[in-house]
Design a protein around this motif. Structure first.
Motif, PDB file in Angstrom:
ATOM      1  N   ILE A 236      -8.334  11.099  -2.576  1.00 44.79           N
ATOM      2  CA  ILE A 236      -7.371  12.427  -2.562  1.00 44.79           C
ATOM      3  C   ILE A 236      -8.317  13.346  -1.807  1.00 44.79           C
ATOM      4  N   LEU A 237      -7.862  14.138  -0.765  1.00 44.81           N
ATOM      5  CA  LEU A 237      -8.420  15.156   0.139  1.00 44.81           C
ATOM      6  C   LEU A 237      -8.070  16.451  -0.424  1.00 44.81           C
ATOM      7  N   ARG A 238      -6.920  16.846  -0.843  1.00 41.41           N
ATOM      8  CA  ARG A 238      -6.409  18.228  -1.343  1.00 41.41           C
ATOM      9  C   ARG A 238      -5.270  17.832  -2.106  1.00 41.41           C
ATOM     10  N   VAL A 239      -5.111  18.950  -2.954  1.00 43.77           N
ATOM     11  CA  VAL A 239      -3.897  18.965  -4.236  1.00 43.77           C
ATOM     12  C   VAL A 239      -3.405  20.277  -4.148  1.00 43.77           C
ATOM     13  N   LYS A 240      -2.176  20.214  -4.389  1.00 43.68           N
ATOM     14  CA  LYS A 240      -1.529  21.533  -4.313  1.00 43.68           C
ATOM     15  C   LYS A 240      -0.439  21.529  -5.682  1.00 43.68           C
ATOM     16  N   ARG A 247       1.200  17.814  -5.537  1.00 41.59           N
ATOM     17  CA  ARG A 247       1.445  17.286  -4.233  1.00 41.59           C
ATOM     18  C   ARG A 247      -0.074  16.811  -3.396  1.00 41.59           C
ATOM     19  N   CYS A 248      -0.316  15.587  -3.173  1.00 42.48           N
ATOM     20  CA  CYS A 248      -1.846  15.243  -2.755  1.00 42.48           C
ATOM     21  C   CYS A 248      -1.789  14.692  -1.582  1.00 42.48           C
ATOM     22  N   LEU A 249      -2.777  15.041  -0.862  1.00 48.51           N
ATOM     23  CA  LEU A 249      -2.888  14.561   0.582  1.00 48.51           C
ATOM     24  C   LEU A 249      -3.924  13.543   0.601  1.00 48.51           C
ATOM     25  N   THR A 250      -3.835  12.163   0.936  1.00 46.59           N
ATOM     26  CA  THR A 250      -4.655  11.322   1.081  1.00 46.59           C
ATOM     27  C   THR A 250      -4.726  10.770   2.377  1.00 46.59           C
ATOM     28  N   ASN A 251      -5.901  10.142   2.733  1.00 45.12           N
ATOM     29  CA  ASN A 251      -6.069   9.166   4.018  1.00 45.12           C
ATOM     30  C   ASN A 251      -6.248   7.898   3.789  1.00 45.12           C
ATOM     31  N   GLN A 252      -6.008   7.454   2.746  1.00 48.68           N
ATOM     32  CA  GLN A 252      -5.777   5.981   2.179  1.00 48.68           C
ATOM     33  C   GLN A 252      -4.452   5.672   1.729  1.00 48.68           C
ATOM     34  N   LYS A 253      -3.377   5.659   2.423  1.00 41.64           N
ATOM     35  CA  LYS A 253      -2.118   5.411   2.153  1.00 41.64           C
ATOM     36  C   LYS A 253      -2.022   4.142   1.470  1.00 41.64           C
ATOM     37  N   GLY A 280      -4.061  23.648   0.040  1.00 41.95           N
ATOM     38  CA  GLY A 280      -4.336  22.652  -1.124  1.00 41.95           C
ATOM     39  C   GLY A 280      -5.958  23.084  -1.348  1.00 41.95           C
ATOM     40  N   ASN A 281      -6.026  22.528  -2.560  1.00 37.71           N
ATOM     41  CA  ASN A 281      -7.479  22.527  -2.996  1.00 37.71           C
ATOM     42  C   ASN A 281      -8.452  21.394  -3.168  1.00 37.71           C
ATOM     43  N   GLU A 282      -9.593  21.420  -2.852  1.00 40.80           N
ATOM     44  CA  GLU A 282     -10.391  20.270  -2.728  1.00 40.80           C
ATOM     45  C   GLU A 282     -10.442  19.472  -3.953  1.00 40.80           C
ATOM     46  N   GLN A 283     -10.573  18.263  -3.973  1.00 44.96           N
ATOM     47  CA  GLN A 283     -10.973  17.471  -5.000  1.00 44.96           C
ATOM     48  C   GLN A 283     -12.567  17.159  -5.100  1.00 44.96           C
TER      49      GLN A 283
END
Length: 283
Positions: A236-240, A247-253, A280-283
Motif C-alpha cells: 500500500i503506497l498511500r492511505v486516505k 481508501r488505499c492506493l496500491t501498485n500490486q492489484k 493520501g498519507n504514506e504507509q
C-alpha cells in the motif's frame, strides 16, 4: 534524448528540485496538480528562466552550450505563449522560414488546410482549439527531434483534443528516434499517448512509472476499519481516511485480488494516482 539532474529553482514560496529522463522513441508525461512545478521545469529546460543549480543535458550536450542549430532540433508549445493576436498565419510563415533551416513549408500549409486554419484571419479571432492546433503544428513543422509541450490540449473539446493527439502520434510514427515531453491535467490524453509518466508534487518527483504498468497494476482498495486493520499493508503506497473507512492506493492489484477476493478493488486511473499521491498519507 533529455536528462534533467537535480534541477533546482527557488522562489519565495516554492522550490523546484527534480530529476527525470526522456528517452528516444518515447512519449513522456509530466503530471501533477496546478502549481506543482511542471511549467517551471519546462521553462528552466528551455532556458526561459535561470536555474539555480542542476544539470540539463539534451541530445548528449549541456544546454548551456547549445547553439542556434541545436535549438532548431526542439519543437515547443507552451501554455502561456503564442503569436501576437494581430498577426495572421500568412504573416508568420516567412518568420518560420527564417527561424528554422528545415522548416517544411509544404507540410505546414497542408496541415493548415487539413485542420481548417485560415491564412488571412487574425489569430486573436481564432477559437481556443484553433490556437492550440497552430502552436503544435508550428512545433512539428521543422523536423524537430524533441517536442516539449506544456498543456497543449487545455481548453479543447473532445474532438479538437483527439485531432491534436493524432498530430503527435503521426510525429512519433515518422521517426523512431524522436521523443515528446508533455504535461497535461487531462488524464485521458496521457493514458492513450504516453509511454511513461513522472508525477511532480510541490516541486519534487514523487512517482515514475510506465503507463502500461500504472494502468494495469495500480488500484484503489476501499476498506472498512476491520479490513484496514487486518490487511497486509506491504504494497500500500498511500492511505486516505474516508467516511466509510479507508481508501488505499496500491501498485500490486493482483496480490490483493488473489488474497482478498471479498474486498472492493477498483482499477486505478491517473487521476486516482494524482489524488492519492497528493492527499493520501504514506504507509
Amino acid at each position: 534524448m533529455l536528462e534533467v539532474k537535480r534541477l533546482q529553482k527557488v522562489y519565495d514560496t516554492f522550490e523546484l528540485d527534480c530529476s527525470f529522463t526522456v528517452k528516444s522513441g518515447r512519449v513522456t508525461g509530466l503530471i501533477g496538480q496546478n502549481g506543482a512545478g511542471k511549467s517551471t521545469a519546462f521553462k528552466a529546460i528551455l532556458g526561459l528562466i535561470a536555474k539555480d543549480s542542476g544539470k540539463i543535458v539534451m541530445f548528449g550536450k549541456d544546454i548551456e552550450q547549445f547553439t542556434n542549430q541545436d535549438k532548431e532540433q526542439i519543437g515547443v508549445a507552451l501554455a502561456d505563449s503564442g503569436f501576437s493576436g494581430y498577426l495572421r498565419i500568412k504573416d508568420i510563415l516567412p518568420v518560420l522560414q527564417a527561424m528554422y533551416a528545415e522548416f517544411d513549408k509544404e507540410f505546414f500549409l497542408r496541415q493548415m488546410k487539413h485542420f481548417h486554419l485560415p491564412m488571412d484571419k487574425k489569430i486573436k479571432d481564432f477559437s481556443t482549439g484553433m490556437k492550440a492546433k497552430l502552436k503544435v503544428l508550428v512545433a512539428v513543422s521543422h523536423h524537430a527531434k524533441l517536442l516539449i509541450l506544456d498543456e497543449p490540449t487545455a481548453g479543447l473539446d473532445v474532438v479538437a483534443r483527439d485531432e491534436l493527439l493524432d498530430i503527435l502520434r503521426e510525429f512519433m510514427e515518422e521517426d523512431e528516434e524522436r521523443a515528446i515531453l508533455i504535461s497535461s491535467h487531462i488524464s485521458a490524453d496521457l493514458e492513450t499517448l504516453c509511454d511513461d509518466l513522472y508525477m511532480i508534487d510541490n516541486g519534487k518527483i514523487v512517482l515514475h512509472e510506465d503507463s502500461d504498468v500504472l494502468l494495469s497494476d495500480y488500484a484503489i482498495l476501499k476498506l472498512d476499519k476491520q479490513q484496514f486493520d487486518t490487511i497486509d499493508k506491504q504494497y500500500i503506497l498511500r492511505v486516505k481516511k474516508e467516511v466509510y473507512g479507508y481508501r488505499c492506493l496500491t501498485n500490486q492489484k493482483r496480490y490483493y485480488l488473489e488474497n482478498y477476493p471479498e474486498m472492493v478493488i477498483e482499477k486505478g486511473t491517473i487521476d486516482d494516482v494524482i489524488l492519492m499521491m497528493v492527499r493520501g498519507n504514506e504507509q
